[in-house]
Structure formats: structure tokens, C-alpha cells
Design an enzyme around this catalytic site. Structure first.
Site, PDB file in Angstrom:
ATOM      1  N   ASP A  50       0.810  -1.224   0.000  1.00  0.00           N
ATOM      2  CA  ASP A  50       0.000   0.000   0.000  1.00  0.00           C
ATOM      3  C   ASP A  50       0.840   1.269   0.000  1.00  0.00           C
ATOM      4  O   ASP A  50       0.338   2.363  -0.164  1.00  0.00           O
ATOM      5  CB  ASP A  50      -0.899   0.026   1.251  1.00  0.00           C
ATOM      6  CG  ASP A  50      -1.795  -1.195   1.304  1.00  0.00           C
ATOM      7  OD1 ASP A  50      -2.334  -1.554   0.249  1.00  0.00           O
ATOM      8  OD2 ASP A  50      -1.928  -1.786   2.394  1.00  0.00           O
ATOM      9  N   HIS A  51       2.121   1.110   0.265  1.00  0.00           N
ATOM     10  CA  HIS A  51       2.984   2.295   0.418  1.00  0.00           C
ATOM     11  C   HIS A  51       4.144   2.184  -0.553  1.00  0.00           C
ATOM     12  O   HIS A  51       5.241   1.775  -0.164  1.00  0.00           O
ATOM     13  CB  HIS A  51       3.491   2.366   1.866  1.00  0.00           C
ATOM     14  CG  HIS A  51       4.160   3.673   2.188  1.00  0.00           C
ATOM     15  ND1 HIS A  51       5.458   3.951   1.856  1.00  0.00           N
ATOM     16  CD2 HIS A  51       3.703   4.777   2.832  1.00  0.00           C
ATOM     17  CE1 HIS A  51       5.788   5.166   2.281  1.00  0.00           C
ATOM     18  NE2 HIS A  51       4.747   5.686   2.864  1.00  0.00           N
ATOM     19  N   PHE A  52       3.996   2.428  -1.840  1.00  0.00           N
ATOM     20  CA  PHE A  52       2.735   2.809  -2.486  1.00  0.00           C
ATOM     21  C   PHE A  52       2.443   1.791  -3.581  1.00  0.00           C
ATOM     22  O   PHE A  52       3.392   1.163  -4.065  1.00  0.00           O
ATOM     23  CB  PHE A  52       2.866   4.221  -3.081  1.00  0.00           C
ATOM     24  CG  PHE A  52       3.139   5.278  -2.047  1.00  0.00           C
ATOM     25  CD1 PHE A  52       2.095   5.874  -1.359  1.00  0.00           C
ATOM     26  CD2 PHE A  52       4.444   5.672  -1.767  1.00  0.00           C
ATOM     27  CE1 PHE A  52       2.347   6.870  -0.423  1.00  0.00           C
ATOM     28  CE2 PHE A  52       4.691   6.664  -0.820  1.00  0.00           C
ATOM     29  CZ  PHE A  52       3.653   7.259  -0.149  1.00  0.00           C
ATOM     30  N   ILE A  57       8.005   1.667  -1.220  1.00  0.00           N
ATOM     31  CA  ILE A  57       9.154   2.182  -0.468  1.00  0.00           C
ATOM     32  C   ILE A  57       8.849   2.074   1.028  1.00  0.00           C
ATOM     33  O   ILE A  57       7.702   2.181   1.448  1.00  0.00           O
ATOM     34  CB  ILE A  57       9.494   3.658  -0.817  1.00  0.00           C
ATOM     35  CG1 ILE A  57       8.266   4.561  -0.675  1.00  0.00           C
ATOM     36  CG2 ILE A  57      10.075   3.754  -2.214  1.00  0.00           C
ATOM     37  CD1 ILE A  57       8.584   6.040  -0.808  1.00  0.00           C
TER      38      ILE A  57
END
Lengths: 176, 131
Positions: A50-52, A57
Site C-alpha cells: 500500500d505504500h505505495f 518504499i
């Protein structure tokens, strides 16, 4: 009741471990002075999805967490894990590069200062020789702070077996 | 080697900028640590650590910022205000602080106003140049 005390009590009542381990191993540990830990970053870690999306990262906050665990154990070990050492302040957090899946980061924590009530640690995070982040942290020995507030008797910071296992495996590796 | 008041204040200013993440122009002599610069209790210890390092001195905890044992003592505090004995004790503990305003109404809520940048400069000056 203070949130911290409350969550510690809840944790005990429900037999929960509210902490998780965020470093893989120590490669250097000089009691009271410095510690170096390694963290391998893997795309199997869910938060990276989810990041991203499409550009995974490692969140800066989790780099700070890794440094807080490295530094917190270093500070706790000085007094044989008798103090409840909690992160009290992030005085510096400067990031120079991003960390991606497949990277191995090296977290070095150096004790700047230690007193009855607190300790400060300077940290650097590197990938090979490249400087990723500079982090300054302050840890509080909470029994000696917070104006006489009472905390649970047991040491809820270092009751985590995984923390102790980290130290044990480091020592084992040294001696074998 | 004696340091001038200016050299000391420059270093104090730098220390406070690092410890509290504030800008140079905010750290005026008259600025209060808590009200103007947003310091919290843990910051006071951080400031003490940094000053010790910057000036190579030892700072006893009760000297720069007052000890909690004073505030928790009935003899010194009554109805949220410092008693005469309490005020005298605090003044003796912190000769580097200007009590003129505070003395008129020694309300505990106003105590944070006692801690100003200039009082830290004065304190360090007395420490460093004491020999």
C-alpha cells in the site's frame, strides 16, 4: 488513567504482546556505547503493497521504528533491562534516500548521553556505504520520570521474548 | 578560558534550536521555553544534556529547572500558589532567574514563564566562568 499504563495492563490481562520486532539481527553490540543492527526489507511485508501501489518504499516512520528498537535495546541492556525504556522524543529525522524491497539496511545507534531519567542516542541508517537517514532519539526511563506516576511493576517494555532472543542469537553467533 | 556573554548566548541559542526545532529568530532572550518555544517536560532534560555537551559542564538537575520535590511539598505550595517559604526556596535554587513579575502573584500556572532564554544564558555564564 494514562494511556500507556492502560495499554500495558490490557496487554497483560489479555496476554497480548503489543510490540513487534522490526530488526533482523545485531551484528555489533558494545554495551553502553553502540549497536549495529540489520534489517532486510522484503516485498512480502504487507505495508509495502500500500505504500505505495506500484512504487513500494519503506515508510520513514518504520525506519525510525527500526532505529528506536536498535537504540532502545542498547539503552535497556546498559542497566540489564531493569528500566522501562520508552521512546520519548525524536529530536532529529533527516532522510536522504528511499529504501526499497530487497534492500538491506544497517542501523547504527550510538549512546550520546545517559542519566537516571533518560538517555539520548544518535543513529545513522545506511545501505552499503550510502547514507539513508540520520536519526536522533531520546528515551525515557519512565519510572524515574513523569512526576511520580505509577507504572505496572513488570517490565512491559522488555518482557518480549523476541527482544531477548535477538540478544541471545547475537551472543551465540559471537561465541561459535 | 572565559567566554563572553555573547558567545554563551549564541551557543545557547543554537542548542535550543536543535533541541526544540525552532528558528533562530524565535529564540530571543525574552522568549519563554514552554509558552513561546513549545518545550515539553522531556525537552528540559534534552536541553540539559545538550548544554552539558556544548559547554563541557555538569548541570545538576535542580539547578537549571526546579525540582519536582519542591512542587509536591505542602510547605512550599498552598492553593496552587507558592508560599513565602516556597518562593524563597525557589529563588535560592535559581539565582539566574528574574522573579520580579512572578513574585507579585506566585501562581504555579505562571511558573513556566520563569524559564526564559536569557535565564539559561545567565546560568551558563555563572557556571562556565566560575572557574
Amino acid at each position: 488513567m494514562n494511556v500507556l499504563v492502560w495499554s500495558a495492563r490490557q496487554g497483560k490481562e489479555n496476554n497480548l504482546r503489543v510490540r513487534w520486532i522490526w530488526i533482523d539481527k545485531f551484528v555489533e553490540f558494545v554495551s553502553g556505547q553502540r549497536a549495529v543492527a540489520i534489517k532486510n526489507v522484503s516485498l512480502a511485508e504487507e505495508h509495502l503493497h500500500d505504500h505505495f501501489p506500484g512504487y513500494p518504499i519503506m515508510p520513514a516512520s518504520l525506519l525510525i521504528e527500526a532505529m528506536a528498537q536498535t537504540g532502545g535495546i542498547l539503552v535497556g541492556e546498559m542497566r540489564n533491562f531493569s528500566e522501562k525504556v520508552i521512546l520519548a522524543k525524536i529530536s532529529k529525522a533527516v532522510f536522504h534516500a528511499v529504501v526499497r524491497p530487497g534492500d538491506q539496511v544497517r542501523l547504527e545507534a550510538v549512546v550520546d548521553n545517559i542519566a537516571e531519567e533518560a538517555a539520548t542516542v544518535s543513529g545513522t541508517i545506511r545501505r552499503d556505504q550510502e547514507l539513508i537517514a540520520e536519526i536522533g532519539l531520546m528515551f525515557s526511563h519512565i519510572d524515574k520520570n513523569l512526576g511520580g506516576m505509577e507504572f505496572p511493576e513488570e517490565n512491559f517494555v522488555f518482557d518480549n521474548d523476541q527482544f531477548m532472543d535477538l540478544m541471545r542469537s547475537y551472543r551465540l553467533e559471537r561465541t561459535s | 578560558m572565559a567566554l563572553s556573554r555573547e558567545e554563551i548566548c549564541d551557543k545557547v541559542q543554537e542548542t535550543l534550536m536543535d533541541a526544540l526545532g525552532v528558528d533562530e529568530d524565535e529564540v530571543t532572550g525574552d522568549a519563554t521555553l514552554m509558552g513561546d518555544l513549545g518545550a515539553e517536560s522531556i525537552d528540559f532534560l534534552d536541553i540539559v544534556f545538550r548544554l552539558e555537551k556544548a559547554f563541557g559542564i555538569k548541570i545538576p538537575r535542580e539547578e537549571l529547572f526546579p525540582a519536582e520535590n519542591l512542587l509536591n511539598n505542602e510547605q512550599y505550595v498552598h492553593d496552587g500558589k507558592l508560599t513565602e517559604t516556597g518562593l524563597a526556596k525557589l529563588k535560592a535554587q535559581m539565582p539566574h532567574v528574574d522573579f520580579t513579575e512572578f513574585e507579585k502573584d506566585p501562581d504555579l500556572n505562571k511558573m513556566p514563564d520563569l524559564f526564559r532564554v536569557s535565564s539559561i544564558c545567565k546560568y551558563i555564564e555563572s557556571k562556565v566562568n566560575a572557574g
